[in-house]
Design an enzyme around this catalytic site. Sequence first.
Site, PDB file in Angstrom:
ATOM      1  N   TYR A 107      -6.462  18.003   7.235  1.00  0.00           N
ATOM      2  CA  TYR A 107      -5.966  17.132   8.314  1.00  0.00           C
ATOM      3  C   TYR A 107      -4.805  16.281   7.816  1.00  0.00           C
ATOM      4  O   TYR A 107      -3.758  16.178   8.458  1.00  0.00           O
ATOM      5  CB  TYR A 107      -7.101  16.247   8.824  1.00  0.00           C
ATOM      6  CG  TYR A 107      -6.654  15.203   9.837  1.00  0.00           C
ATOM      7  CD1 TYR A 107      -6.182  15.582  11.076  1.00  0.00           C
ATOM      8  CD2 TYR A 107      -6.725  13.843   9.532  1.00  0.00           C
ATOM      9  CE1 TYR A 107      -5.767  14.631  12.014  1.00  0.00           C
ATOM     10  CE2 TYR A 107      -6.322  12.888  10.450  1.00  0.00           C
ATOM     11  CZ  TYR A 107      -5.841  13.291  11.683  1.00  0.00           C
ATOM     12  OH  TYR A 107      -5.433  12.347  12.591  1.00  0.00           O
ATOM     13  N   LYS A 111      -0.810  16.160   9.111  1.00  0.00           N
ATOM     14  CA  LYS A 111      -0.150  14.952   9.633  1.00  0.00           C
ATOM     15  C   LYS A 111       1.098  14.639   8.817  1.00  0.00           C
ATOM     16  O   LYS A 111       2.137  14.245   9.370  1.00  0.00           O
ATOM     17  CB  LYS A 111      -1.116  13.765   9.617  1.00  0.00           C
ATOM     18  CG  LYS A 111      -2.345  13.933  10.490  1.00  0.00           C
ATOM     19  CD  LYS A 111      -2.017  14.179  11.950  1.00  0.00           C
ATOM     20  CE  LYS A 111      -1.550  12.935  12.665  1.00  0.00           C
ATOM     21  NZ  LYS A 111      -1.376  13.159  14.123  1.00  0.00           N
ATOM     22  N   ASN A 136      -8.338   3.274  11.707  1.00  0.00           N
ATOM     23  CA  ASN A 136      -9.328   3.470  12.771  1.00  0.00           C
ATOM     24  C   ASN A 136      -8.937   2.654  13.996  1.00  0.00           C
ATOM     25  O   ASN A 136      -8.748   1.435  13.901  1.00  0.00           O
ATOM     26  CB  ASN A 136     -10.720   3.038  12.291  1.00  0.00           C
ATOM     27  CG  ASN A 136     -11.193   3.856  11.110  1.00  0.00           C
ATOM     28  OD1 ASN A 136     -11.670   4.970  11.271  1.00  0.00           O
ATOM     29  ND2 ASN A 136     -11.047   3.315   9.906  1.00  0.00           N
TER      30      ASN A 136
END
Length: 373
Positions: A107, A111, A136
């Site tokens: 991941y 990105k 988050n």
Amino acid sequence: MEKQINVVITGTNGFIGKNLAAEFEQLENINLEKVVRSTSRGSLEKFLNKADIVFHLAGVNRPQDESEFMEGNRDFTNEIIEIIKAQSSKPAIVLSSSIQATSENAYGRSKKAGEQLIQKFSEESDSPVFIYRLPNVFGKWCKPNYNSVVATFCHNISHNLEIKVNDENHNLNLVYIDDIISEFKSLVTDCREIKTGYKEINPVYEISLGDLVDKLESFKLSRENKMVPNLSTELSKKLYSTYLSYLPIDNFSYDLKMNVDNRGSFTEFLKTKDSGQVSINISKPGIVKGNHWHHTKNEKFLVVSGEGIIRFRKYGTKKVIEYHVTGEKLEVVDIPTGYTHNIENLGNSDMVTVMWANELFDPNNPDTYFEEV
């Protein structure tokens, strides 16, 4: 007339995209185009050709196969860039990336690859780009049991479902959805004047998993014990707003214990740790309530429906003071210490009074002394 700005958002069905689109839809000077999975290549080209700014929020973070990371986070970004390269207008691009971009996992690498494509495009075209490595994110409309621990905990706690905490001391860095939206909005009109490159969302809040659970559990308990949650910090306020957005749709309301007799009713509504409590008093026509005084406890009365009279007499004196009150003219009447007092319903219907006391009721020390006014 205010200049119209053409905005494109990719990933408008996602958490951040949905919130950003909802905000832009309230602004008259924004022409908004939404890009979702089903948007055709032709429509995408049409949208980008007239865009002033593109918020590229689409991405993949929970694929069935790791190869989908690159497809969703790098390849789709490249597709957008190639379309823009082929057109004369060069919109500003805002990329939603992740702090995982520095990690050596599938991941994170995808990105990072998307970031590099955007950076290269900016260098070649002199088009402003803004890259946000988000930690988050929490707030309303985030999918629970997916990739947000705050959303998962809010949903499960409010639905009486089990939560799992592997390490209570693990710290989270959180940003609130409205702070992201505010930052993104500021780019719409000023993107050509702002330095391009990596940007940050502020504030960033730090909280341990254990403290997060404790806060959310206190929010749930507040509906039972009537205690107003501790909202003394910005994070607490934002977490409380987030928690409420996950309440089950059949559980927005909750009951209060009404103490009912032939005179009417008395119901405690809200309690606080250090600022007293609020109650609702309902009096039947002709009913007199009170006839007592306090040493230290003080109150405020606000009649919101009906009409009546509040009488006072200072302890040890004979003079009676009267205040006429009505729901037609809202006014607060302070109940000073050392004055015996009562309230009488003079109307033909129930009189409703909101009452605040500076301290919680303590049956072991009621500080209430009965005496007729």
